[in-house]
Design a protein around this motif. Sequence first.
Motif, PDB file in Angstrom:
ATOM      1  N   TRP A   1       0.826  -1.210   0.000  1.00 15.54           N
ATOM      2  CA  TRP A   1       0.000   0.000   0.000  1.00 15.54           C
ATOM      3  C   TRP A   1       0.860   1.260   0.000  1.00 15.54           C
ATOM      4  O   TRP A   1       0.490   2.265  -0.596  1.00 15.54           O
ATOM      5  CB  TRP A   1      -0.918   0.028   1.221  1.00 15.54           C
ATOM      6  N   SER A   2       1.997   1.207   0.699  1.00 11.32           N
ATOM      7  CA  SER A   2       2.838   2.398   0.825  1.00 11.32           C
ATOM      8  C   SER A   2       3.343   2.882  -0.538  1.00 11.32           C
ATOM      9  O   SER A   2       3.592   4.070  -0.715  1.00 11.32           O
ATOM     10  CB  SER A   2       4.027   2.115   1.748  1.00 11.32           C
ATOM     11  N   GLU A   3       3.475   1.990  -1.511  1.00 10.22           N
ATOM     12  CA  GLU A   3       3.866   2.389  -2.862  1.00 10.22           C
ATOM     13  C   GLU A   3       2.642   2.606  -3.752  1.00 10.22           C
ATOM     14  O   GLU A   3       2.650   3.446  -4.639  1.00 10.22           O
ATOM     15  CB  GLU A   3       4.765   1.315  -3.484  1.00 10.22           C
ATOM     16  N   GLY A   4       1.587   1.834  -3.512  1.00 12.88           N
ATOM     17  CA  GLY A   4       0.398   1.911  -4.352  1.00 12.88           C
ATOM     18  C   GLY A   4      -0.449   3.147  -4.123  1.00 12.88           C
ATOM     19  O   GLY A   4      -1.014   3.701  -5.075  1.00 12.88           O
ATOM     20  N   ASN A   5      -0.555   3.608  -2.881  1.00 12.67           N
ATOM     21  CA  ASN A   5      -1.400   4.777  -2.605  1.00 12.67           C
ATOM     22  C   ASN A   5      -0.918   6.037  -3.334  1.00 12.67           C
ATOM     23  O   ASN A   5      -1.743   6.754  -3.910  1.00 12.67           O
ATOM     24  CB  ASN A   5      -1.534   5.016  -1.106  1.00 12.67           C
ATOM     25  N   PRO A   6       0.393   6.337  -3.356  1.00  8.98           N
ATOM     26  CA  PRO A   6       0.825   7.498  -4.151  1.00  8.98           C
ATOM     27  C   PRO A   6       0.550   7.308  -5.652  1.00  8.98           C
ATOM     28  O   PRO A   6       0.190   8.269  -6.339  1.00  8.98           O
ATOM     29  CB  PRO A   6       2.330   7.587  -3.871  1.00  8.98           C
ATOM     30  N   LYS A   7       0.678   6.090  -6.156  1.00 11.57           N
ATOM     31  CA  LYS A   7       0.389   5.835  -7.573  1.00 11.57           C
ATOM     32  C   LYS A   7      -1.097   6.023  -7.861  1.00 11.57           C
ATOM     33  O   LYS A   7      -1.469   6.581  -8.894  1.00 11.57           O
ATOM     34  CB  LYS A   7       0.838   4.427  -7.967  1.00 11.57           C
ATOM     35  N   ARG A   8      -1.946   5.567  -6.951  1.00 15.44           N
ATOM     36  CA  ARG A   8      -3.391   5.742  -7.131  1.00 15.44           C
ATOM     37  C   ARG A   8      -3.749   7.228  -7.144  1.00 15.44           C
ATOM     38  O   ARG A   8      -4.551   7.675  -7.973  1.00 15.44           O
ATOM     39  CB  ARG A   8      -4.151   5.025  -6.018  1.00 15.44           C
ATOM     40  N   ALA A   9      -3.160   7.997  -6.253  1.00 13.37           N
ATOM     41  CA  ALA A   9      -3.420   9.440  -6.232  1.00 13.37           C
ATOM     42  C   ALA A   9      -2.935  10.074  -7.534  1.00 13.37           C
ATOM     43  O   ALA A   9      -3.623  10.941  -8.099  1.00 13.37           O
ATOM     44  CB  ALA A   9      -2.740  10.081  -5.023  1.00 13.37           C
ATOM     45  N   ALA A  10      -1.788   9.641  -8.026  1.00 17.41           N
ATOM     46  CA  ALA A  10      -1.264  10.171  -9.293  1.00 17.41           C
ATOM     47  C   ALA A  10      -2.192   9.808 -10.446  1.00 17.41           C
ATOM     48  O   ALA A  10      -2.470  10.640 -11.318  1.00 17.41           O
ATOM     49  CB  ALA A  10       0.139   9.635  -9.548  1.00 17.41           C
ATOM     50  N   LEU A  11      -2.683   8.575 -10.476  1.00 22.35           N
ATOM     51  CA  LEU A  11      -3.632   8.164 -11.512  1.00 22.35           C
ATOM     52  C   LEU A  11      -4.857   9.073 -11.507  1.00 22.35           C
ATOM     53  O   LEU A  11      -5.346   9.479 -12.562  1.00 22.35           O
ATOM     54  CB  LEU A  11      -4.054   6.708 -11.311  1.00 22.35           C
ATOM     55  N   GLY A  12      -5.353   9.401 -10.323  1.00 23.20           N
ATOM     56  CA  GLY A  12      -6.510  10.287 -10.225  1.00 23.20           C
ATOM     57  C   GLY A  12      -6.221  11.675 -10.761  1.00 23.20           C
ATOM     58  O   GLY A  12      -7.058  12.268 -11.450  1.00 23.20           O
ATOM     59  N   ARG A  13      -5.037  12.188 -10.477  1.00 22.94           N
ATOM     60  CA  ARG A  13      -4.685  13.519 -10.989  1.00 22.94           C
ATOM     61  C   ARG A  13      -4.510  13.488 -12.510  1.00 22.94           C
ATOM     62  O   ARG A  13      -4.896  14.428 -13.206  1.00 22.94           O
ATOM     63  CB  ARG A  13      -3.414  14.033 -10.309  1.00 22.94           C
ATOM     64  N   ILE A  14      -3.949  12.408 -13.036  1.00 24.56           N
ATOM     65  CA  ILE A  14      -3.694  12.300 -14.474  1.00 24.56           C
ATOM     66  C   ILE A  14      -4.986  12.066 -15.259  1.00 24.56           C
ATOM     67  O   ILE A  14      -5.201  12.665 -16.313  1.00 24.56           O
ATOM     68  CB  ILE A  14      -2.687  11.158 -14.763  1.00 24.56           C
TER      69      ILE A  14
END
Length: 195
Positions: free
Chosen positions: A119-132
């Motif tokens: 989760w510690s790596e996935g949560n920032p990626k999920r937030a980035a996906l939302g911004r993109i």
Amino acid sequence: SVLLVFAAAPGFALRQASGRSAMRVPSLVMQDTPIDTLQTGVKLFLDSQAAGSGFKQAVADSLAGEHDRIAVEAEVTAIASSAPLVVFTWESSPACKKALTYFEFAGVTPKIVRLDDPWSEGNPKRAALGRITGKSSVPSIWIGGKYVGGCDDGPSDDAPGIVKMAFAGTLQAKLDGAGAVRNDKPRELVAEAAA
């Protein structure tokens, strides 16, 4: 002589006491406490909403914690373009499982990027996906480096989700155009249902 030992707790560190036994004393550098983590999360949520993000994106930003947004967005974009078909998933998500089943029926094998391990790596990626993409939910499906939405829907006509693309007759052509690798040939859903 008396040796003082404090219980191990946030803010305490093990120090050597003049060549003798070690003891726990307050650390000069405070470690994050649960309250610090909560305060940071709330601040990130409020900052995200103040910047115009909706509730779901603000939650994703909060869960992501403090991170280098530009670097993570660049990493996500690179991953999304690293294979003909890329699916960002959570293992326990019913929508993710459904999308992967549909791709199996279509005879293609996606590159799967798990956002829940760890989760510690996935949560920032999920937030980035939302911004993109404008959508922080999973699955986040990319064909030929282009975002096409999730399983059942997406944020726009250009990214409607794979179910809508399949019903519109555009999914297979998009997969073929991206060079998605076929597993044998597509299954015939009608034939299987009739059997």
